[in-house]
Design a protein around this motif. Structure first.
Motif, mmCIF file in Angstrom:
data_model
loop_
_atom_site.group_PDB
_atom_site.id
_atom_site.type_symbol
_atom_site.label_atom_id
_atom_site.label_comp_id
_atom_site.label_asym_id
_atom_site.label_seq_id
_atom_site.Cartn_x
_atom_site.Cartn_y
_atom_site.Cartn_z
ATOM 1 N N GLY A 153 26.835 4.466 -41.622
ATOM 2 C CA GLY A 153 25.744 4.114 -42.433
ATOM 3 C C GLY A 153 25.923 2.817 -43.197
ATOM 4 O O GLY A 153 25.103 2.496 -44.266
ATOM 5 N N LEU A 154 27.121 2.230 -43.379
ATOM 6 C CA LEU A 154 27.428 1.216 -44.325
ATOM 7 C C LEU A 154 26.950 -0.101 -43.721
ATOM 8 O O LEU A 154 26.511 -0.179 -42.699
ATOM 9 C CB LEU A 154 28.971 1.200 -44.105
ATOM 10 C CG LEU A 154 29.656 2.313 -44.716
ATOM 11 C CD1 LEU A 154 31.153 2.445 -44.621
ATOM 12 C CD2 LEU A 154 29.460 2.670 -46.285
ATOM 13 N N VAL A 155 27.122 -1.034 -44.347
ATOM 14 C CA VAL A 155 26.611 -2.291 -44.075
ATOM 15 C C VAL A 155 25.374 -2.443 -43.741
ATOM 16 O O VAL A 155 25.086 -3.151 -42.618
ATOM 17 C CB VAL A 155 27.700 -3.136 -43.147
ATOM 18 C CG1 VAL A 155 27.723 -4.733 -43.044
ATOM 19 C CG2 VAL A 155 29.194 -2.552 -43.265
ATOM 20 N N ARG A 156 24.495 -2.057 -44.373
ATOM 21 C CA ARG A 156 22.923 -1.991 -44.006
ATOM 22 C C ARG A 156 22.137 -2.931 -44.924
ATOM 23 O O ARG A 156 21.107 -3.317 -44.576
ATOM 24 C CB ARG A 156 22.149 -0.739 -43.961
ATOM 25 C CG ARG A 156 22.763 0.435 -42.995
ATOM 26 C CD ARG A 156 22.522 -0.153 -41.633
ATOM 27 N NE ARG A 156 22.629 0.826 -40.506
ATOM 28 C CZ ARG A 156 23.932 1.217 -40.025
ATOM 29 N NH1 ARG A 156 24.908 0.537 -40.170
ATOM 30 N NH2 ARG A 156 23.741 2.306 -39.085
ATOM 31 N N GLU A 157 22.715 -3.281 -46.049
ATOM 32 C CA GLU A 157 22.144 -4.025 -47.146
ATOM 33 C C GLU A 157 22.921 -5.233 -47.466
ATOM 34 O O GLU A 157 24.179 -5.082 -47.356
ATOM 35 C CB GLU A 157 21.576 -3.232 -48.305
ATOM 36 C CG GLU A 157 23.039 -2.422 -49.102
ATOM 37 C CD GLU A 157 22.734 -1.571 -50.045
ATOM 38 O OE1 GLU A 157 21.757 -2.179 -51.058
ATOM 39 O OE2 GLU A 157 23.118 -0.687 -50.393
ATOM 40 N N GLY A 158 22.554 -6.068 -48.257
ATOM 41 C CA GLY A 158 23.310 -7.078 -48.850
ATOM 42 C C GLY A 158 23.880 -8.140 -47.803
ATOM 43 O O GLY A 158 23.003 -8.553 -46.747
ATOM 44 N N LEU A 159 25.052 -8.632 -47.923
ATOM 45 C CA LEU A 159 25.697 -9.588 -46.875
ATOM 46 C C LEU A 159 27.080 -9.153 -46.648
ATOM 47 O O LEU A 159 27.914 -8.607 -47.139
ATOM 48 C CB LEU A 159 25.544 -10.817 -47.672
ATOM 49 C CG LEU A 159 26.417 -12.259 -46.966
ATOM 50 C CD1 LEU A 159 25.414 -12.544 -45.913
ATOM 51 C CD2 LEU A 159 26.843 -13.171 -47.857
ATOM 52 N N ALA A 160 27.423 -9.291 -45.117
ATOM 53 C CA ALA A 160 28.592 -8.977 -44.530
ATOM 54 C C ALA A 160 29.490 -10.255 -44.517
ATOM 55 O O ALA A 160 29.061 -11.198 -44.025
ATOM 56 C CB ALA A 160 28.529 -8.178 -43.341
ATOM 57 N N VAL A 161 30.849 -10.100 -44.660
ATOM 58 C CA VAL A 161 31.649 -11.374 -44.421
ATOM 59 C C VAL A 161 32.782 -10.961 -43.692
ATOM 60 O O VAL A 161 33.703 -10.023 -44.005
ATOM 61 C CB VAL A 161 32.258 -11.662 -45.853
ATOM 62 C CG1 VAL A 161 33.118 -13.109 -45.436
ATOM 63 C CG2 VAL A 161 31.165 -12.425 -46.586
ATOM 64 N N CYS A 162 32.944 -11.361 -42.629
ATOM 65 C CA CYS A 162 33.939 -11.058 -41.290
ATOM 66 C C CYS A 162 34.754 -11.993 -41.089
ATOM 67 O O CYS A 162 34.593 -13.036 -41.139
ATOM 68 C CB CYS A 162 33.182 -10.797 -39.892
ATOM 69 S SG CYS A 162 31.951 -9.215 -40.052
ATOM 70 N N ARG A 163 36.190 -11.494 -41.182
ATOM 71 C CA ARG A 163 37.254 -12.502 -41.242
ATOM 72 C C ARG A 163 38.056 -12.422 -39.636
ATOM 73 O O ARG A 163 38.531 -13.428 -39.472
ATOM 74 C CB ARG A 163 38.436 -11.675 -42.055
ATOM 75 C CG ARG A 163 39.577 -12.536 -42.166
ATOM 76 C CD ARG A 163 39.370 -13.909 -42.599
ATOM 77 N NE ARG A 163 40.796 -14.715 -42.657
ATOM 78 C CZ ARG A 163 41.504 -15.312 -41.993
ATOM 79 N NH1 ARG A 163 40.658 -15.117 -40.671
ATOM 80 N NH2 ARG A 163 42.696 -15.852 -42.208
#
Length: 227
Positions: free
Chosen positions: A90-100
């Motif tokens: 249920g994580l990374v459902r809101e805001g912004l994700a930055v993937c490396r």
């Protein structure tokens, strides 16, 4: 206040360029009132699944050991397991994700309802990995050849599914656009910065210059880097 998720293969206490980058970026975001969270691999059993460092939450996913039968498909297997874990958490459902890394960008692309993402590549991943593979054992070189096409597919998925791609140089932007045929306008060039107060010209140490055999009064330039 925005939730910012950093997805990376490793983080502190591991040490390296990306770990330092994410730690510094998290500190800056905290100072601006945002809520950074690091999601990374639990590469040591002694590390907790969750902890907080200097106000930054760290969540470590399982290491996902690869069964022997899946070794030939290791990159895709890892991305699929990670995608399932992210969806179940249920994580990374809101805001912004930055993937490396391409594995994380591709995994996030398969999560229903995931937050929009920024892909932050260091290079064309397969080109960088091939340099390391050349100096490896015969087994490592064979596995790299086996996995190369899979990793390329993962990176292309990460590039095309992200809301924005951000790189450190025009050369890298051109390399990615040429390798994968994506629009150059989708790639933002964000040059790395420097703390000008901490790193500023000081007085020349003439005694040190003499001890190094440098001619007096001659300008000296020092370059530090890593390949």
């Amino acid at each position: 206040s925005m939730r910012v998720w950093f997805l990376s293969h490793t983080f502190l206490p591991a040490r390296g360029g990306i770990e330092n980058y994410l730690a510094e970026a998290s500190r800056r975001l905290l100072a601006l009132g945002h809520r950074p969270t690091i999601i990374c691999r639990r590469h040591l059993p002694s590390l907790p699944e969750r902890e907080e460092r200097e106000g930054v939450e760290i969540i470590r996913h399982p290491d996902f050991p690869i069964p022997r039968r899946a070794l030939a498909f290791k990159p895709r297997y890892f991305a699929a397991r990670l995608s399932r874990w992210l969806a179940d958490s249920g994580l990374v459902r809101e805001g912004l994700a930055v993937c490396r890394f391409p594995h994380y960008g591709a995994a996030l692309a398969s999560v229903p309802g995931a937050a929009p993402s920024v892909y932050l590549p260091a290079s064309v991943h397969t080109a960088l990995a091939s340099i390391g593979a050349r100096s490896g054992s015969l087994k490592e070189r064979l596995f790299f050849r086996l996995w190369r096409r899979q990793v390329r597919g993962l990176e292309e998925t990460a590039l095309r599914s992200s809301a924005r791609v951000s790189v450190f140089s025009r050369m890298m932007a051109d390399s990615l656009a040429g390798e994968y045929g994506i629009g150059r306008e989708r790639i933002e060039v964000n040059p790395p910065g420097v703390d000008a107060e901490r790193f500023s010209p000081g007085g020349k140490d003439e005694a040190l210059a003499r001890s190094l055999g440098l001619p007096p009064g001659r300008p000296v330039v020092l370059a530090l880097g890593r390949l």
